[in-house]
Design a protein around this motif. Structure first.
Motif, PDB file in Angstrom:
ATOM      1  N   ASN A  72       0.925  -0.910   0.225  1.00  0.00           N
ATOM      2  CA  ASN A  72       0.389  -0.226   0.064  1.00  0.00           C
ATOM      3  C   ASN A  72       0.923   1.508  -0.039  1.00  0.00           C
ATOM      4  O   ASN A  72       0.673   2.254   0.746  1.00  0.00           O
ATOM      5  CB  ASN A  72      -0.527   0.120   1.380  1.00  0.00           C
ATOM      6  N   LEU A  73       1.749   1.328  -0.604  1.00  0.00           N
ATOM      7  CA  LEU A  73       2.965   2.489  -0.850  1.00  0.00           C
ATOM      8  C   LEU A  73       2.372   3.358  -2.402  1.00  0.00           C
ATOM      9  O   LEU A  73       2.726   4.371  -2.352  1.00  0.00           O
ATOM     10  CB  LEU A  73       4.271   2.067  -1.479  1.00  0.00           C
ATOM     11  N   LEU A  74       1.080   2.918  -2.918  1.00  0.00           N
ATOM     12  CA  LEU A  74       0.662   3.798  -3.611  1.00  0.00           C
ATOM     13  C   LEU A  74      -0.576   3.731  -4.367  1.00  0.00           C
ATOM     14  O   LEU A  74      -1.220   3.193  -4.316  1.00  0.00           O
ATOM     15  CB  LEU A  74       1.574   3.154  -5.534  1.00  0.00           C
ATOM     16  N   THR A  75      -0.707   4.748  -3.703  1.00  0.00           N
ATOM     17  CA  THR A  75      -2.238   5.081  -3.873  1.00  0.00           C
ATOM     18  C   THR A  75      -2.968   4.507  -5.707  1.00  0.00           C
ATOM     19  O   THR A  75      -2.265   4.386  -5.345  1.00  0.00           O
ATOM     20  CB  THR A  75      -2.302   6.844  -4.151  1.00  0.00           C
ATOM     21  N   ASP A  76      -4.496   5.071  -5.072  1.00  0.00           N
ATOM     22  CA  ASP A  76      -4.991   4.415  -6.283  1.00  0.00           C
ATOM     23  C   ASP A  76      -4.693   5.827  -6.864  1.00  0.00           C
ATOM     24  O   ASP A  76      -4.795   4.869  -8.568  1.00  0.00           O
ATOM     25  CB  ASP A  76      -6.547   4.191  -6.259  1.00  0.00           C
ATOM     26  N   GLN A  77      -5.020   6.025  -7.276  1.00  0.00           N
ATOM     27  CA  GLN A  77      -4.517   7.289  -8.412  1.00  0.00           C
ATOM     28  C   GLN A  77      -3.532   6.898  -8.661  1.00  0.00           C
ATOM     29  O   GLN A  77      -2.828   7.547  -9.890  1.00  0.00           O
ATOM     30  CB  GLN A  77      -4.848   8.934  -7.555  1.00  0.00           C
ATOM     31  N   GLU A  78      -2.290   7.426  -7.818  1.00  0.00           N
ATOM     32  CA  GLU A  78      -0.823   7.529  -8.732  1.00  0.00           C
ATOM     33  C   GLU A  78      -0.640   5.721  -9.283  1.00  0.00           C
ATOM     34  O   GLU A  78       0.002   5.148 -10.251  1.00  0.00           O
ATOM     35  CB  GLU A  78      -0.160   7.157  -7.318  1.00  0.00           C
ATOM     36  N   PHE A  79      -1.286   4.426  -8.797  1.00  0.00           N
ATOM     37  CA  PHE A  79      -1.433   3.347  -9.471  1.00  0.00           C
ATOM     38  C   PHE A  79      -1.912   3.493 -11.357  1.00  0.00           C
ATOM     39  O   PHE A  79      -1.818   3.241 -12.181  1.00  0.00           O
ATOM     40  CB  PHE A  79      -2.232   2.431  -8.600  1.00  0.00           C
ATOM     41  N   ALA A  80      -3.417   4.539 -11.091  1.00  0.00           N
ATOM     42  CA  ALA A  80      -3.800   4.942 -12.301  1.00  0.00           C
ATOM     43  C   ALA A  80      -2.849   5.178 -13.298  1.00  0.00           C
ATOM     44  O   ALA A  80      -3.603   5.514 -14.547  1.00  0.00           O
ATOM     45  CB  ALA A  80      -5.541   5.825 -11.766  1.00  0.00           C
ATOM     46  N   GLU A  81      -2.094   5.620 -13.129  1.00  0.00           N
ATOM     47  CA  GLU A  81      -1.458   6.772 -14.085  1.00  0.00           C
ATOM     48  C   GLU A  81      -0.612   5.828 -15.179  1.00  0.00           C
ATOM     49  O   GLU A  81       0.137   5.969 -15.485  1.00  0.00           O
ATOM     50  CB  GLU A  81      -0.323   7.338 -13.348  1.00  0.00           C
ATOM     51  N   PHE A  82      -0.691   4.402 -14.413  1.00  0.00           N
ATOM     52  CA  PHE A  82       0.045   3.692 -15.755  1.00  0.00           C
ATOM     53  C   PHE A  82      -0.389   3.139 -16.345  1.00  0.00           C
ATOM     54  O   PHE A  82      -1.773   3.524 -16.610  1.00  0.00           O
ATOM     55  CB  PHE A  82       0.817   2.523 -14.358  1.00  0.00           C
TER      56      PHE A  82
ATOM     57  N   ARG B 286      -0.608  -2.135 -15.341  1.00  0.00           N
ATOM     58  CA  ARG B 286      -1.810  -2.152 -14.481  1.00  0.00           C
ATOM     59  C   ARG B 286      -2.130  -3.564 -14.257  1.00  0.00           C
ATOM     60  O   ARG B 286      -2.483  -4.128 -13.289  1.00  0.00           O
ATOM     61  CB  ARG B 286      -2.431  -1.032 -14.109  1.00  0.00           C
ATOM     62  N   ARG B 287      -2.871  -4.142 -15.416  1.00  0.00           N
ATOM     63  CA  ARG B 287      -3.410  -5.363 -15.606  1.00  0.00           C
ATOM     64  C   ARG B 287      -1.935  -6.246 -15.062  1.00  0.00           C
ATOM     65  O   ARG B 287      -2.656  -7.481 -14.273  1.00  0.00           O
ATOM     66  CB  ARG B 287      -3.482  -5.465 -17.246  1.00  0.00           C
ATOM     67  N   ILE B 288      -0.888  -6.110 -15.337  1.00  0.00           N
ATOM     68  CA  ILE B 288       0.127  -6.912 -15.470  1.00  0.00           C
ATOM     69  C   ILE B 288       0.479  -7.436 -13.620  1.00  0.00           C
ATOM     70  O   ILE B 288       0.590  -8.234 -12.695  1.00  0.00           O
ATOM     71  CB  ILE B 288       1.423  -7.161 -15.649  1.00  0.00           C
ATOM     72  N   VAL B 289       0.611  -6.239 -13.098  1.00  0.00           N
ATOM     73  CA  VAL B 289       0.641  -5.605 -11.589  1.00  0.00           C
ATOM     74  C   VAL B 289      -0.733  -6.493 -10.679  1.00  0.00           C
ATOM     75  O   VAL B 289      -0.183  -7.194 -10.061  1.00  0.00           O
ATOM     76  CB  VAL B 289       0.875  -4.480 -11.382  1.00  0.00           C
TER      77      VAL B 289
END
Length: 59
Positions: free
Chosen positions: A37-47, A52-55
């Motif tokens: 939980n070191l990345l917010t959903d908003q930060e993750f959404a920038e990828f 995102r699918r692979i992670v």
């Protein structure tokens, strides 16, 4: 659990996410960051969608 043991355990978890950052292992590091939980959903959404699918699959 004593405080020293707790700090050692957390240090290992943080190291998994941040030590040895390089392009070849970026997806593994992103996965660990999401797991901890070191990345917010908003930060993750920038990828990208692919990233995102692979992670998400690796979690």
């Amino acid at each position: 659990m004593n405080i020293f043991k707790l700090i050692q355990d957390r240090d290992k978890e943080i190291a998994l996410a941040f030590d040895g950052l390089s392009r070849p292992n970026a997806l593994f590091k992103l996965t660990e960051m999401r797991r901890e939980n070191l990345l917010t959903d908003q930060e993750f959404a920038e990828f990208s969608d692919d990233t995102r699918r692979i992670v998400s699959r690796m979690l």
